[in-house]
Design a protein around this motif. Sequence first.
Motif, short mmCIF file in Angstrom:
data_model
loop_
_atom_site.label_atom_id
_atom_site.label_comp_id
_atom_site.label_asym_id
_atom_site.label_seq_id
_atom_site.Cartn_x
_atom_site.Cartn_y
_atom_site.Cartn_z
N ASN A 250 0.74 -1.00 -0.06
CA ASN A 250 -0.24 -0.04 -0.18
C ASN A 250 0.95 1.59 -0.17
N THR A 254 -2.15 5.29 1.02
CA THR A 254 -3.26 5.75 2.08
C THR A 254 -3.81 7.42 1.64
N ASP A 326 -10.03 4.87 4.79
CA ASP A 326 -9.29 4.01 4.16
C ASP A 326 -9.79 2.48 4.55
N ALA A 329 -6.09 1.59 6.14
CA ALA A 329 -5.99 1.46 7.08
C ALA A 329 -6.11 1.04 8.30
#
Length: 364
Positions: A250, A254, A326, A329
């Motif tokens: 990722n 983010t 997100d 997250a």
Amino acid sequence: MSDVCNIGVAVPGHEYEVAIGAGVTGRIGAAAAATGARRVALVTHPQLAQRFPAAVEALAGAGLDVIELFMDEGERAKSWSTVGGFLERCAQAEMHRDDLVVGLGGGVVTDTAGFTAATFLRGVRWMSCPTTVLGAIDAAVGGKTGVNLTAGKNLAGTFWQPSAVFVDTSTFASLPPREVRAGLAEAVKCGWIADPAILDEVASWGTAVDLATLAATEGALTSVVTRGIAVKAAVVARDERESGLRAILNYGHTLGHALETACGYTLSHGEAISVGMVFAAEMSALRGMLDRAAVDRHRDLLAGLGLPVAVPRADLDAAVPLLRRDKKASDDLRFVLLEGPARPVLVDDVDAATIDAALAAVST
Ligand SMILES: NC(=O)c1ccc[n+]([C@@H]2O[C@H](COP(=O)([O-])OP(=O)(O)OC[C@H]3O[C@@H](n4cnc5c(N)ncnc54)[C@H](O)[C@@H]3O)[C@@H](O)[C@H]2O)c1
């Protein structure tokens, strides 16, 4: 057929191979027949089925009964209702537990095909033939399958590993430059988090890369795509379910995801993560983890591919409130940062001043 490279994906209990090379689609017939399947549900877009007949020819040539499941192009078609229709068709065709689903297309198709396979009869085998650079490097390997919900992208899905992946690099020749660019953004990400040779190769293409020519040149993308797939394969083999290491994939995502949403998807995923990677590199430098030259190199490589490295402040302001939403997250705001090329770290204690300074650095 030119040279074929095979990469093993060693997900415990679900090992499979990715074959990469011009013309590898032709191999799917024998591979599918070897599973013992008699019927194959081929998920694709009608125009791709027409453009790339090799999959149907190979499957039919191996004596398999091919059921074509056509879906529309675009994210909206990666939906619950598309999969529902496909499941009904599989049942009407009396597909059995031993039969197979194949996806031929970009990430939209392979996510849908994989989810159809994961849910039909509580799970049948599937294979994928990605035809976009992003589909090859990112979507086809790792077993994440799913569909979008009204509330957001990829909100329903499963982990369901394919049995084999065939990356026919000759299919990239017809890709529009924007799609090539989107995939190469993920390749650059793989370069930064794990394999700097990717960065050297992209740098060797020059400072204003002609993506149409690159895509149309036989073999020109093969090495970068192969290396990107190897990075993804190595990561998912160690962390299939994103309980730790897989989060490094990722890098740039983010802020990237938040920007995509904030801009109403006018920025492509690749464009958004391009800005997200520069943002992450800036944060890494501000924390004293990464040198300036590496941050500059982010900008040079991404800009050379025609990707944005900054966006208007208003877009960033709209994205910031979405950072914490997100789904990738965890509760705290967590970023993948770099301590150098191939040295990613997960950091969840970035202070507001550092975030602000990094945002200013990616604002036009
Ligand atoms: N499962 C995963 O791990 C994973 C990872 C990354 C992305 N994804 C998903 O992948 C999707 C994006 O994939 P994508 O970027 O491949 O987009 P896409 O599948 O929408 O394909 C982009 C466009 O290119 C066309 N196309 C495909 N192959 C072509 C070819 N060879 N020549 C000409 N045109 C071609 C398609 O018809 C489509 O219009 C998103 O839904 C995303 O969520 C999944």
